[in-house]
Design an enzyme around this catalytic site. Structure first.
Site, PDB file in Angstrom:
ATOM      1  CB  SER A 234      39.440  53.156  63.030  1.00  0.00           C
ATOM      2  OG  SER A 234      38.730  53.482  63.692  1.00  0.00           O
ATOM      3  N   GLY A 238      37.551  57.819  65.196  1.00  0.00           N
ATOM      4  CA  GLY A 238      37.793  59.034  65.786  1.00  0.00           C
ATOM      5  C   GLY A 238      36.868  60.366  65.387  1.00  0.00           C
ATOM      6  CD  GLU A 255      48.489  61.437  67.911  1.00  0.00           C
ATOM      7  OE1 GLU A 255      48.869  61.326  66.657  1.00  0.00           O
ATOM      8  OE2 GLU A 255      48.705  62.457  68.681  1.00  0.00           O
ATOM      9  CB  CYS A 289      49.408  54.741  63.673  1.00  0.00           C
ATOM     10  SG  CYS A 289      50.485  55.100  65.149  1.00  0.00           S
ATOM     11  CD  GLU A 390      45.560  52.741  59.281  1.00  0.00           C
ATOM     12  OE1 GLU A 390      44.329  52.756  59.510  1.00  0.00           O
ATOM     13  OE2 GLU A 390      46.664  53.006  59.724  1.00  0.00           O
TER      14      GLU A 390
END
Ligand code: NDP
Length: 487
Positions: A234, A238, A255, A289, A390
């Protein structure tokens, strides 16, 4: 009980603590796993450091051969690994099989690249002198992996790391350690060389430490002996990864999350686009993702498109991934289901309409798991959470637009920039999207899919650096400048 793999040995945690891994479809315990902590990471570091001396000295060709051998072992055991993956993650057996196929394809890609690494010869201004760029492995790498694709996202780190001559410590998500441990156990058994010269992969070249992010993950981030961090997860975690690893000046790739737009123009192949919107959003129960997370439809095709998508969703059987009838499994954890529910409810409270789903899948065995119906929402305002955040689950907001410029502007109005797609047969539209969409990937008339051959990653809050492709190898190799003078 599952074990960790450190220095080629299956081991318990130093503390002997364990925790339960549960099936998201039934709530039943699948197995227990060692609850590792800092001490286990230190042991893995010791093993990976010792192994580095030997593994970095194995010829590049043999490192590639070892990876190919690992792929054969994984293929032979794919049925067993798929069952583990479905039981711990929730995805359907079909999806688990595809994930293993993708893992193998990715590892084979780096097996092939191991011996193709190139340096450079550089003419220098000084007479009798020339420069070289040699590319060397970095040392011990740490790979931190989320729960949505435990195997492929482990492979995107392990493959290039090993091919380049590094050693690696993998930390799977706490909730999905089982398939990972089994796959890494097989990878460690890989061989290279023939006949009497045949050797097993250096013990400790690959290690897996199971346990919480707050202990195992933190130690991987902060320990200075690990020089390279590859993180998928997430965006909030990150940010933390970059801060902590940054203190030790580690090389970091991130990522992170995404909110991919899919733009459908008036001239698109609608049948194909509808099918790909379904897969792009609802594969893996929407826990991807990259994936279709905001659907932008030209107003002239919106009604037909939505009608086609609803017909597909009506036939989507939600259930336990072990059943052949199931087309969509549960959401992986209860807190994630609650998050999706809250995002959908927020949209409804702001005026969004539910075209399909919008609630839990209920009744019988479904009540035991974290099931949620595939969901389509229309009339979604710009300030709704599903527009701004998201959505990591099976809910898709649908928007309409009049012009390509409007679609691109709305697509870019997101903090994320991972994938994006446009569906059109008009070259001008396609080129405009390729040029203007703020994303690491643009697919034209294609599924949101991370090909092993192409660099994959994000811009903005979706991350830094790239996985996949030859580009990913660069993040596992240190370029060293060399000057040679003839005297
Ligand atoms: P998290 O960020 O919660 O966790 C990812 C990994 O980080 C897990 O292994 C977790 O361990 C670990 N972790 C958690 N806290 C720490 C810490 N303090 N230090 C070190 N490691 C830590 O993500 P999710 O597992 O929830 O995965 C979903 C997210 O991943 C989504 O946002 C999704 O978009 C993103 N993702 C991005 C992809 C990409 O390529 N861009 C691909 C796939 C997913 P633990 O499980 O023990 O908490």
């Amino acid at each position: 009980m599952a074990k960790m793999l450190i220095g080629g040995e299956l081991v318990d945690s130093v503390s002997k603590d364990t925790y339960e891994v549960r099936n998201p479809a039934t709530g039943a315990v699948v197995d227990t796993a060692p609850k590792g902590n800092e001490k286990d990471v230190l042991q893995a570091i010791q093993a990976a450091e010792t192994a580095f001396k030997e593994w970095s000295d194995v010829t590049a060709e043999d490192r590639g051969n070892a990876l190919m051998s690992a792929c054969e072992l994984i293929k032979k055991n794919s049925g067993e690994i798929a069952q583990l993956l479905t039981q711990e993650q929730g995805k359907t057996l079909f999806e688990a099989g595809l994930e293993i196929h993708h893992l193998v394809h990715g590892l084979e890609f780096y097996a092939g690249l191991a011996s193709k690494v190139r340096g450079a010869h550089v003419p220098l201004p000084q007479k009798g002198a020339y420069g070289m760029v040699v590319r060397q492995p970095i040392g011990i790498c740490g790979g931190i992996v989320p729960w949505n694709f435990p195997l492929t996202l482990m492979g995107t780190k392990l493959g290039p790391a090993l091919a380049a001559g590094n050693t690696i410590i993998i930390k799977p998500a706490s909730t999905t350690p089982l398939a990972t441990v089994r796959a890494i156990e097989l990878i460690q058994q890989a061989t290279f060389g023939e006949g009497k010269a045949q050797k097993q992969m250096t013990k400790g070249a690959v290690n897996v430490v199971t346990g919480p992010g707050s202990t195992v993950g933190e130690e991987i981030l902060r320990n200075p002996r690990i020089r390279r961090i590859a993180f998928t997860g997430s965006t909030p975690v990150g940010r933390h990864v970059m801060e902590v690893a940054g203190r030790e000046i580690k090389r970091v790739t991130l990522e992170l999350g995404g909110s991919d737009p899919m733009i459908v123009m008036e001239d698109a192949n609608l049948d194909m686009a509808v099918k790909m919107a379904d897969i792009g959003r609802f594969f893996n129960c929407g826990q991807m993702c990259l994936g279709v997370k905001r659907l932008f439809l030209h107003e002239s095709v919106a009604e037909k498109f939505v009608g086609g998508l609803v017909e597909i969703l009506k036939k989507k059987t939600v259930g336990n991934g072990m059943s052949k009838e199931t087309r969509m499994g549960p959401i992986h954890i209860e807190s994630q289901r609650q998050e999706v529910e809250e995002q959908v409810e927020d949209a409804k409270s702001r005026g969004a309409k539910t075209i399909f789903g919008g609630e839990r899948a209920k009744g019988g065995d479904l009540d035991k798991g974290y099931f949620y119906l595939p969901t389509l929402l229309s009339d979604v305002p710009d300030d709704a959470r599903v527009t701004k955040e998201e959505v990591f689950g099976p809910a898709l907001p649908v928007y309409t637009f009049k012009t390509i410029d409007e679609a691109i502007e709305k697509s870019n109005a997101s903090e994320f920039g991972l994938g994006s797609s446009i569906w059109t047969r008009n070259l001008v539209y396609a080129n405009k999207a390729i040029d203007k969409l703020q994303a690491g990937n643009v697919w034209v008339n294609s599924l949101h899919y991370g090909y092993d051959e192409l660099p994959f990653g994000g811009v903005k809050s979706s991350g830094v650096g790239r996985e996949h492709g030859p580009e990913a190898l660069d993040y596992y190799l240190e370029p060293k400048g060399v000057v040679i003078v003839n005297v």
